[in-house]
Design an enzyme around this catalytic site. Sequence first.
Site, short mmCIF file in Angstrom:
data_model
loop_
_atom_site.label_atom_id
_atom_site.label_comp_id
_atom_site.label_asym_id
_atom_site.label_seq_id
_atom_site.Cartn_x
_atom_site.Cartn_y
_atom_site.Cartn_z
N LYS A 27 -1.86 7.95 7.89
CA LYS A 27 -1.36 6.58 7.73
C LYS A 27 -0.15 6.29 8.62
O LYS A 27 0.64 7.18 8.91
CB LYS A 27 -0.94 6.34 6.25
N CYS B 128 21.29 -28.56 24.24
CA CYS B 128 20.44 -28.56 23.05
C CYS B 128 18.99 -28.79 23.46
O CYS B 128 18.70 -29.78 24.15
CB CYS B 128 20.90 -29.66 22.08
N LEU C 267 -10.52 8.36 0.92
CA LEU C 267 -10.00 9.38 1.83
C LEU C 267 -8.66 9.89 1.34
O LEU C 267 -7.86 9.13 0.80
CB LEU C 267 -9.80 8.79 3.24
N ASP D 54 0.84 -1.20 0.00
CA ASP D 54 0.00 0.00 0.00
C ASP D 54 0.88 1.25 0.00
O ASP D 54 0.55 2.25 -0.64
CB ASP D 54 -0.90 0.02 1.23
N ALA D 55 2.00 1.17 0.73
CA ALA D 55 2.88 2.34 0.82
C ALA D 55 3.46 2.66 -0.56
O ALA D 55 3.55 3.83 -0.95
CB ALA D 55 4.00 2.08 1.81
N TYR E 212 -18.74 2.29 10.57
CA TYR E 212 -18.19 3.60 10.90
C TYR E 212 -18.77 4.75 10.07
O TYR E 212 -18.37 5.88 10.21
CB TYR E 212 -16.67 3.60 10.79
N ARG F 242 -17.39 -1.64 -2.60
CA ARG F 242 -17.22 -0.28 -3.09
C ARG F 242 -17.16 -0.21 -4.61
O ARG F 242 -17.66 0.72 -5.21
CB ARG F 242 -15.95 0.32 -2.50
N LYS G 155 -12.24 12.88 11.35
CA LYS G 155 -13.44 13.40 10.67
C LYS G 155 -13.99 14.58 11.45
O LYS G 155 -14.09 14.52 12.68
CB LYS G 155 -14.52 12.30 10.61
N ASP H 71 0.78 4.25 -2.55
CA ASP H 71 0.60 5.64 -2.12
C ASP H 71 1.67 6.54 -2.72
O ASP H 71 1.40 7.68 -3.09
CB ASP H 71 0.66 5.73 -0.59
N CYS I 31 17.86 -32.45 21.77
CA CYS I 31 18.38 -33.76 22.19
C CYS I 31 19.01 -33.73 23.58
O CYS I 31 19.38 -34.77 24.11
CB CYS I 31 19.37 -34.30 21.16
N CYS J 41 21.69 -35.94 16.86
CA CYS J 41 20.65 -35.01 17.33
C CYS J 41 19.54 -35.00 16.27
O CYS J 41 19.80 -34.71 15.10
CB CYS J 41 21.22 -33.61 17.50
N ASP K 7 -8.00 -2.07 8.17
CA ASP K 7 -7.44 -2.50 6.90
C ASP K 7 -8.20 -3.72 6.38
O ASP K 7 -7.78 -4.86 6.56
CB ASP K 7 -5.95 -2.82 7.08
S1 IVH Z 1 -14.61 6.80 6.46
C1 IVH Z 1 -16.25 9.25 2.80
N1 IVH Z 1 -13.59 5.44 8.45
O1 IVH Z 1 -10.60 3.50 4.22
C2 IVH Z 1 -15.30 8.56 3.73
N2 IVH Z 1 -13.09 4.76 6.25
O2 IVH Z 1 -9.13 5.05 2.22
C3 IVH Z 1 -15.75 7.21 4.11
N3 IVH Z 1 -11.69 2.75 6.17
O3 IVH Z 1 -13.01 3.42 1.70
C4 IVH Z 1 -14.71 6.42 4.76
N4 IVH Z 1 -11.52 2.44 8.31
O4 IVH Z 1 -12.67 1.33 3.18
C5 IVH Z 1 -13.67 5.57 7.13
N5 IVH Z 1 -12.80 4.30 10.30
C6 IVH Z 1 -12.89 4.44 8.98
C7 IVH Z 1 -12.27 3.55 8.12
C8 IVH Z 1 -12.37 3.74 6.76
C9 IVH Z 1 -11.19 1.98 7.14
C10 IVH Z 1 -11.45 2.52 4.74
C11 IVH Z 1 -12.69 2.54 3.88
C12 IVH Z 1 -12.46 3.67 2.93
C13 IVH Z 1 -10.98 3.75 2.90
C14 IVH Z 1 -10.48 5.09 2.47
#
Ligand code: IVH
Length: 826
Positions: free
Chosen positions: A342, A447, A93, A43-44, A245, A149, A318, A47, A450, A477, A130
């Site tokens: 991250k 060991c 996000l 993922d890194a 969430y 999604r 948020k 990114d 043995c 052994c 994740d």
């Molecule tokens: S909020 C409009 N909260 O991260 C924003 N997303 O990179 C809605 N994810 O698509 C996402 N934990 O799959 C939110 N506590 C969390 C989350 C979370 C994991 C994932 C989710 C999202 C992705 C964005």
Amino acid sequence: MPDFADLDMMTKDEAAAELERLAVEMAEHDRRYYEDDAPEITDAEFDALRRRNAAIEARFPDLVRADSPSRKVGSAPSAKFAKIRHAVPMLSLDNAFSDEDVADFARRVRRFLGLSEAAPLAITAEPKIDGLSLSLRYEKGRLVSAATRGDGQVGEDVTANARTLDDIPAKLTGYAPDVFEVRGEVYMTHADFAALNARLLAEAGEGEDAKAARQFANPRNAAAGSLRQKDAKVTKSRPLRFFAYAWGETSELPGATQSEIVAALQGMGFQTNTVPQFGKGEPLMQRFETVEGLIEHYRRIEAERATLGYDIDGVVYKVDDLEQQRELGFVSRAPRWAIAHKFSAEQATTTVEAIVINVGRTGKLAPLAKLTPVTVGGVVVSNVTLHNEDYVAGRDADGQPIRGGRDVRIGDTVVIQRAGDVIPQVVDVVIEKRPAGAEPFRYPDHCPICGSKAEREINPRTGRLDSVRRCTAAMTCPAQAKEGLKHFVSRNAFDIEGLGETFMEELFDAGLVRQPADIFRMEFDPLREAIEARRRALSEARRQAEGKAEPAKTPKKGETTKAIDNLLAAIDARRTVSLDRFIFALGIPEIGESSAKALARHFDDVRAFVVGVDAARAAQPSEDWAELSALRTIGGTTFERLMAVDEAKLADPDWKPLRDGELGLKANQRVALRERYGEEAEGFPEALRRAKAGAPGEAFLALTRDSDIGTVATLSVIHFFEERHNREAVEALLEAGVSTTNERAAPPPASSPVKGLTLVFTGTLEKMTRVEAKERAEALGAKVAGSVSRKTDLVVAGPGAGSKLADAQKHGVRVLTEDEWLAMIA
Ligand code: IVH
């Protein structure tokens, strides 16, 4: 970090080409991630590509492509599933990677809302789970559909699959608005992930099949692969969980803030992070009024990360007030009111649950830390090597702190690093978190397999106590025998197809193979019995682990028969191997592949090799000679000079050989000799006299010199054949019908420009490896030596050549570059 240095210099054309390349490359990575659940990069790394793309787009806004990765969310839904159009798009996000990025986010929000620095602004912080996101649509309180999604607009219909999750209620408790879409993350715990992979492996059968079994790389892929099954029954058998969430379309909202609604989701029957579970009973999701508060919480979550039992890859912030969220709205793929902070991908913090000791092929006691599993760079790490006794203690046998050593104790909190393909390492021990009363690890002196004594010997190359402790029982052994057998059948040794490591262990445990020769004496029926017994044991273990009463599966007869036939055929095919493979397969300490090749060049077959070793034994040097010649700091020329010191000097009680200038010894050599032999008068001259008296005979020198394997390795070969059971094991192989071929280089041509010359290679060769260079030279009838003396005819020096080059100049030996050498033999 990606290198953005080139961006400033980039022309518009180059930028356009680069954006196109990134769009194509990232689309392919997306496809692998979302459709195949089998990403190729972390993922890194992804990114980093995304940031590069964004940086170029920021410089050339008019070049942003319609298919730009910055406009895309996820990937198009797979054709495997029916499609569902999201009533409210499922967005992604933006990411923050530093505290500064978080402060920028808060500043942006304030600016957009027209809030002063002083005005209150509440922001929530919660773990970023994740897994994969899922949207659940409830109508009048009942679950009607579930969608992944997908590309953010259209997702895959996984309703039947979602219904099988315990964490997804079919009916909301006490709440039944006309429409309510709950969004959250499907994930898998580390424990469930490990059990699932073990089960997949067990179901795949044994031997090489098991290796090919489809196992998941990490819990995220396991969750995605398990949810996105055509057959919901398969999903049902997978241990999936769900955290809620967020929400999508709703006909009413049970609150006015983010935190109120997530609390309400919990009341409706969902798992959320609003419940106290963190540290001293706090919830993982909390509300803060300052950036400092957010960052402090981020650090706390990061520190507790490994104790959660599931993967999180950051913290999501948020804006709490929904009215403010509405005002802030969205930019392309992400909301302005949220950001994901991250974690650094290559490091993670976890705890040491235990330290276990494995015993290797040469008896080495290898300490391994068992960790609370943690995902680092996309891979779950649950073990990390602690290398050796000194490393675990953080100091050497003399009590001196060692570089990189850590003093790791059971219960310690450690920082693990895994960069690229490098094996995971402990990079730090968080001393403040060491539990009271954690004792230094007590390294065993016996060991663990043995029970024989385990000792640290003097390392002949350094003259100091070795950092490795070894079991002294050799092949008696079981651990060493087992590891020895695994080595024997490995790729570069006998390379027996179908006989992998696990299978070899099982054959050993079943008593079918105790020494290499047994492999060539295996028969069909006992093999079948062992395999079937193992299958029964496995399915019984699985049944117990899952607590199910399903009867143990009986193996399919036809498959076993075919597998055994194949294995026996593969073994037959290896009754004749090349001599160098045979020698390498014996697992003689110090004899790797290239030494084995070098040895094989000097003998016709196994018997000739053993005769040669016996002759070398009869001519072997005294321990004093061996010790001095093996010291790493004493090269061949220096050693020759020491051996040439005349008797008169040695007899002189006032002679101080370790004085500056004497014998031409360099400072580091004098230090090493003092360390080994003590100060002048007592130690060194006496040791030198004894060494001179114990010089080896020609047969020993021939083995060392011709194969250029060094004193230590030669003695190791001799020692190996001094052990009765090693000799017997070799004999048994020959009796079992194993024979060798030897494609030794054809006799050197009658005339060649280098025939009969003695050469030394030094420095880095750029056109071929050292071994290849040596083989070429020998094929042309030259002799290749390890050190420069008066007898040397030619030195071939590459970049970085050091003392040997100096020696060549001193002795007036002709020096060639690699190219000149190649021209000479062309
Ligand atoms: S909020 C409009 N909260 O991260 C924003 N997303 O990179 C809605 N994810 O698509 C996402 N934990 O799959 C939110 N506590 C969390 C989350 C979370 C994991 C994932 C989710 C999202 C992705 C964005």
